[in-house]
Design an enzyme around this catalytic site. Structure first.
Site, PDB file in Angstrom:
ATOM      1  N   ARG A  25       0.755  -1.252  -0.076  1.00  0.00           N
ATOM      2  CA  ARG A  25      -0.063   0.034  -0.200  1.00  0.00           C
ATOM      3  C   ARG A  25       0.940   1.142  -0.044  1.00  0.00           C
ATOM      4  O   ARG A  25       0.574   2.350  -0.748  1.00  0.00           O
ATOM      5  CB  ARG A  25      -1.026   0.025   1.144  1.00  0.00           C
ATOM      6  CG  ARG A  25      -1.808  -1.145   1.057  1.00  0.00           C
ATOM      7  CD  ARG A  25      -2.598  -1.172   2.483  1.00  0.00           C
ATOM      8  NE  ARG A  25      -3.613  -2.329   2.445  1.00  0.00           N
ATOM      9  CZ  ARG A  25      -4.584  -2.455   3.176  1.00  0.00           C
ATOM     10  NH1 ARG A  25      -4.421  -1.898   4.550  1.00  0.00           N
ATOM     11  NH2 ARG A  25      -5.526  -3.094   2.763  1.00  0.00           N
TER      12      ARG A  25
ATOM     13  N   LEU B 101      -7.771  -6.934  10.893  1.00  0.00           N
ATOM     14  CA  LEU B 101      -8.686  -7.675  11.341  1.00  0.00           C
ATOM     15  C   LEU B 101      -8.107  -8.919  12.530  1.00  0.00           C
ATOM     16  O   LEU B 101      -8.656  -8.985  13.560  1.00  0.00           O
ATOM     17  CB  LEU B 101      -9.639  -8.218  10.643  1.00  0.00           C
ATOM     18  CG  LEU B 101     -10.195  -7.408   9.521  1.00  0.00           C
ATOM     19  CD1 LEU B 101     -11.173  -7.912   8.556  1.00  0.00           C
ATOM     20  CD2 LEU B 101     -11.216  -6.072  10.069  1.00  0.00           C
TER      21      LEU B 101
END
Lengths: 220, 637, 264
Positions: free
Chosen positions: B330, B441
């Site tokens: 990213r 998560l």
């Protein structure tokens, strides 16, 4: 029996009472309409049909049927009353503006069509079964009572209006019943609505034809 | 101050196992005598509250939303990693550990990361047992996909709504405990102060957001799971209510703040349309699996994309990183987008956007396959932009998405204030300087389900905790501090709205402390932010009263804290004279523009200590050792 | 792209200072609204202007603003979440309206969703329905391997369709009877479709329906307004499925108490 009462008084239980009593009632409506179709097969057949019905099971069948129908009607009205009250309590303050997207005329008028149909049934019983509001009621002369009764235009008009409302009531009622008892499958859901519409149309057309047939002189 | 990580030594594979054995236990019969406060009800908070209540602790859980089910974990789309190796493609706990340490650019604690990788497999089992409807193969087994540039398929997902489904799983477990009377839930409550008694965290002061009442809650330990602070940028992919207040109040009470400058900028967000914009919407980076990113070769080329011939397009990621192409991590993807836009080759009305083009994928796979894979994302894009991505390439631009920094915690997830624990995105976390996709998560649930239930017991069993009630003077002082703050905000009665200050702060942060940072810019920001803060306290207008539902007041309190945090972030970014992961200092790059770490000087965690209002915070260091994954230059060529 | 053009709107907004006070409609002009704004961004703009004028801004719930948290929700011109199907208020854009439009904005109306302030309502009744049985009773740590129980793909997909519910309350708001059947049935179906949910299937539906009734929601009369309003397109078929489950559970668990409250 406590569990049964509790079960039936839950929102889904009430709906189940509504659905099951509805099945009985629309079964009757269908049979009633088919029975009356005999009016097109000559003046004597309907009278004989009446005699047969009264004699069936040594006269017990008719009363058992009447008992079941009465119970179904009471259950149907009682559950409608309870559900309506619950629903009114669930939203005492409405919206200033509201736009319906999916509900139909039939679904939105169930309460009113139901009330009108109830009034109609009472009138209908007084008219053709007991005869108190019939201009010239002769016990056992089913065909004649039929023809004389429908010759009165406003009576026929009331019958036709009630029949149309019954049709609306049946349309939403039948598919609603299937939904309430859990008969749903993506593959058949469209068919469900179509079947309800076909059933409602069948009953409505049949019942509409009776006053029209008398008024137009097809049945005399 | 010496930062004791309390991480066990020895073979990394057995560290957590041994640590679990060495930790003290609380007798099952005694657990109900301990009260715990959990602030936040996202993946970390809800899973912690539910698991602790299952163990028998007396738990109170707070969230600012109207229901614990709304925490922003719900918005995570892509998936959750686990080293199950169900695909038989060579994955292992060690590989997930290795990838995470490397992806974090060697700025995370090895012991923590290994534990995270180790526990990842249990998370999936736990969630499946809860009824999380993960995607399945036709044979009925769990499906996986490769995500965010990973070389193995280890990501579990539930359509594009993985975060939602995992959160609902934790929420349902939490609601079960609420129904059983084991958890007292306080929705629409915002924590405004941490209460420290005798050097230990013993409670909080929270504001009932409906009545405005300030309420004190005492407990034997406090757990903060309040998420990240990316809303300091104003425009971010965070929910509007996400804030730093809880951990900032803890920082001010003595908890150290780790690596505040580590923020993650997500490359595939929908570009800004105008000043009215209130938030940015992220689209799953799984889109990069099939979409090709490009800009025009020429500057200021305003032709519609379809009219720009193949030869005049620059597929810059494929050109610069032939082996990873559009799937680079990213931070790399984001920085490159900024670079081409800064060169004047950006697309869209604002010039801040690059194309993400599905034309080739549609040609290759057919529109129906693309619709099946990304249909909901395409619909969302069309709803927001009014453009059909099946016909016109999407326009994307990076946006703040995650903050790797947060309260410094040791291996037991305890901050430097005894009894104050911090989980999930709110802690400085296991992601180092950059987080890999589908890892957030995993960390939130790992902390909540499988770490804190053990480590909290160790704290409770090894400390003598006197009874403390909310009538203690510390609670009164905290209540008073919170109430004074509220009153001060309401009494300014200035001319500018809270949002206008927030937006201005956001622009400063994005400009000077965003995707690329430099000394001069950070120094400018360090001038401008205190000035803005001063203006805020002089000129903010907060309408209404304190004793009511007052959304302006809620925002004002949060922005006041962001105005302080922003300064600390810039200070941290300025001090860290290297580039690593999401922290890119323009002065420190390789000849071909990649992040250039300085392991000699900066192979450590920076943890900041609050030393008093108006005084410079003190920087502490926790050195990082790499015994198993040896620092190397990340290369995605 | 509609950049440059702006619209002038008139808003009729329900204003109510608190749950116990009287409310009324107040009219606000909303000039210079960009079609690229979301509906909530339009309200932000109106609020900024109200604050500048020294008035109390309109309170409304919102959080993620990307259509997944379920926090936002209001009646927009008589439709829950506004005119666009499968779209929450935060994802509704002003390009769905015309210049000169009048927009009526009301809170969700239901006894079970009392108004807190302006457009903010209390939806905790939904949480209590979930607390009554909307879970699988599994302890952390007790789970078998994720692949130990295969789940047919179709069951997993259908369960996911139901699990997509965001708990926004639009179904209740749109239902002429303020019924919560779509919400409750979505959770009953999600868990009832999966093998993990079978052990508690009967108790779950009995308890969740009992709680739903206690909370004062209306009953389903099969209008279908809920399905049309649902931003996640949860289908009516789940209501039928819940009815089926409820009837079966009622018949199978005659002796057992079907009250509300969590299971042990």
């Amino acid at each position: 029996m406590n569990w049964a009462l509790r079960f039936l008084r839950s929102s889904i239980g009430l709906k189940l009472v509504m659905a099951v009593s509805g099945v009985v009632l629309f079964g009757f409506v269908l049979v009633h309409m088919i029975g009356n179709l005999q009016v097109y097969m000559g003046p004597t057949l309907l009278d004989e049909y009446g005699v047969w019905l009264r004699a069936l099971g040594h006269g017990a069948a008719l009363w058992v049927a009447r008992g079941v129908l009465l119970a179904a009607a009471v259950a149907h009205v009682w559950s409608a009353y309870c559900l309506t009250r619950l629903n009114q309590k669930a939203r005492p303050e409405g919206y200033r503006e509201r736009m319906n997207r999916e509900s139909t005329l039939a679904s939105r008028t169930m309460r009113w069509s139901g009330v009108v149909v109830l009034v109609f049934i009472i009138y209908h019983l007084l008219h053709f079964t007991i005869g108190t509001v019939h201009p010239n009621f002769v016990h056992g002369a089913v065909h004649q009572n039929f023809v004389v009764g429908f010759r009165v235009i406003w009576v026929s008009a009331f019958y036709m209006i009630a029949t149309l409302l019954l049709g609306l009531h049946l349309y939403h009622g039948v598919w609603s019943m299937l939904q309430t008892v859990g008969l749903s499958h993506p593959r058949y859901d469209l068919m469900r609505k179509r079947a309800a519409a076909a059933f409602a149309a069948l009953v409505t057309l049949g019942n509409l034809s009776f006053p029209l047939a008398v008024l137009t002189g097809v049945v005399r | 101050m010496e930062l004791k990580a309390n991480a066990p030594s020895g073979p990394i594979e057995t560290r957590w196992e041994r640590h679990k054995f060495e930790m003290k236990l609380v007798n099952p019969a005694n657990k109900r005598k301990y009260s715990l406060i959990v602030v936040g009800s996202g993946l970390a908070g809800a899973s912690a509250a539910a698991s602790l209540a299952e163990l028998g602790y007396d738990v109170s859980c707070f969230c600012y939303q109207d229901s614990p089910r709304r925490a922003h974990s719900i918005a995570a789309q892509g998936g959750i990693n686990a080293a199950k190796n169900y695909q038989n493609d060579g994955d292992s706990v060690f590989r997930l550990f290795y990838d995470t340490v490397k992806g974090g650019d060697f700025r995370a604690r090895e012991s923590n990361v290994y534990r995270l990788a180790e526990l990842s497999v249990d998370i999936i089992d736990q969630c499946v047992a809860q009824g999380v409807p993960f995607a399945r193969e036709y044979g009925g087994v769990l499906a996986n996909r490769s995500f965010g540039g990973a070389q193995v398929s280890r990501t579990f997902y539930a359509r594009g709504q993985t975060g939602q489904q995992l959160l609902l799983g934790a929420y349902q477990a939490l609601e079960r405990q609420i129904g059983l009377g084991k958890v007292e839930m306080y929705p629409r409550h915002e924590m405004l102060e941490l209460v420290v008694v005798g050097g230990k965290a013993r409670g909080i002061v929270a504001r009932d957001m409906i009545t405005g009442a300030l309420e004190s809650y005492a407990a034997d330990a406090v757990i903060l799971a309040t998420g990240g602070y990316g809303n300091v940028f104003y425009l971010a992919t965070y929910a509007k209510g996400c804030n730093v207040t809880a951990i900032w109040r803890a920082y001010k009470k003595g908890a150290l703040f780790g690596n505040p400058c580590y923020t993650q900028i997500h490359p595939t967000c929908i570009p800004v349309t105008g000043d009215h914009q209130s938030k940015l919407t992220l689209m799953s980076e799984s889109l990069r699996n099939d979409g090709r990113i490009w800009v025009p070769l020429k500057k200021g080329d305003t032709r519609p994309p379809a009219q720009i011939p193949e030869g005049e397009r620059d597929y810059y990621l494929e050109r610069k990183y032939p082996s990873f192409g559009n799937l680079v991590p990213r931070d790399v993807a984001s920085r490159n987008a900024k670079q081409v836009c800064d060169e004047g080759r950006g697309v869209g009305a604002s010039g801040f956007g690059v194309y993400l083009d599905f034309a080739d994928a549609i040609k290759r796979l057919g529109a129906s396959v693309i619709a099946e894979k990304y249909g909901n994302l395409f619909d969302m894009y069309e709803r927001i932009t009014d453009e059909n991505p099946y016909q016109v390439p999407m326009r994307i631009y990076p946006a703040t998405h995650y903050t790797m920094g947060g309260l410094w915690v040791d291996y037991n997830l305890m901050t430097t204030i005894p009894g104050l624990h911090c989980l999930g995105e709110a802690n400085f976390s296991d992601h180092g300087a950059n987080r890999l996709g589908a890892s957030a998560l995993m960390q939130g649930l790992c902390d909540g389900y499988f770490v804190i239930p053990y480590t909290i017991g160790h704290y409770l069993a090894s400390n003598k905790l006197d009874k403390v009630g909310t009538d203690a003077p510390e609670f009164k002082q905290a209540e008073q501090a919170a109430s004074e703050r509220t009153r001060t905000l309401l009494d300014v009665k200035g001319t500018r709205t809270v949002d206008s200050f927030h937006r201005e702060l956001g622009k400063l942060m994005w400009e000077y402390c965003g995707m690329a940072r430099n000394k001069q810019g950070l120094e400018t920001a360090l001038q401008k932010i205190p000035a803005l803060r001063e203006q805020f306290w002089k000129d903010v207008r907060v309408p209404g009263q304190g004793a009511e539902l007052n959304q302006s007041l809620e925002k004002a309190g949060r922005v006041a804290d962001f105005l302080e945090l922003g300064e600390l972030m810039c200070r941290d970014a300025l001090t860290r004279e290297e580039s690593c992961g999401g922290h890119f200092r323009e002065e420190h790059q390789t000849p071909d523009g990649e992040a250039q770490r300085d392991d000699q000087r900066f192979q450590h965690v920076a943890a900041w200590e609050h030393t008093g209002e108006g005084q410079a915070p003190k920087r502490h260091q926790e050195p990082l050792d790499f015994e198993y994954v040896h620092p190397s230059q990340r290369s995605y060529k | 792209m509609s950049a440059g053009k702006t619209m002038n709107l008139t808003l009729h907004v329900w204003r109510q200072p608190s749950g116990t006070s009287q409310g009324r409609f107040v009219t606000y002009p909303a000039p210079d609204i960009s079609p690229d704004m979301s509906f909530l961004e339009m309200l932000d703009v109106v609020n900024e202007r109200l604050i500048a004028k020294g008035e109390d801004p309109i309170a409304f719930d919102h959080d993620c603003r990307e259509g997944i948290c379920g926090m936002c929700g209001m009646m927009i011109n008589g439709q829950a979440h506004g005119p666009r199907r499968a779209t929450t208020a935060c994802q509704l854009h002003m390009r769905s309206f015309e210049d000169g439009d009048t927009i009526t904005i009301e809170p969700w109306r239901a006894t079970a969703f009392p108004v807190v302030k302006d457009l903010v309502v209390d939806r905790n009744a939904f949480d209590r329905i979930i607390a009554a049985g909307g879970f699988v009773s599994t302890h952390t740590g007790s789970a078998p391997d994720g692949n130990a129980i295969p789940v047919p793909k179709t069951a997993a997909d259908q369960a996911m369709d139901a699990a997509a519910c965001i708990g926004c309350g639009a179904c209740v708001a749109a239902c002429p009877n303020a019924s919560a059947m779509l919400f409750t049935s979505a959770k009953v179906s999600h868990l009832g479709l999966l093998p993990q949910g079978q052990a508690e299937r009967d108790q779950r539906v009995l308890k969740m329906v009992a709680t739903m009734d206690e909370e004062g929601f209306g009953t389903c009369t099969n209008h279908g307004e809920c399905e049309a309003a649902c931003p996640k397109e949860i289908r009516l078929e789940f209501i039928a499925r819940m009815n089926r489950d409820f009837i079966r559970a009622g018949l199978r668990n005659r002796g057992e108490r079907a009250g509300s409250g969590g299971t042990g």
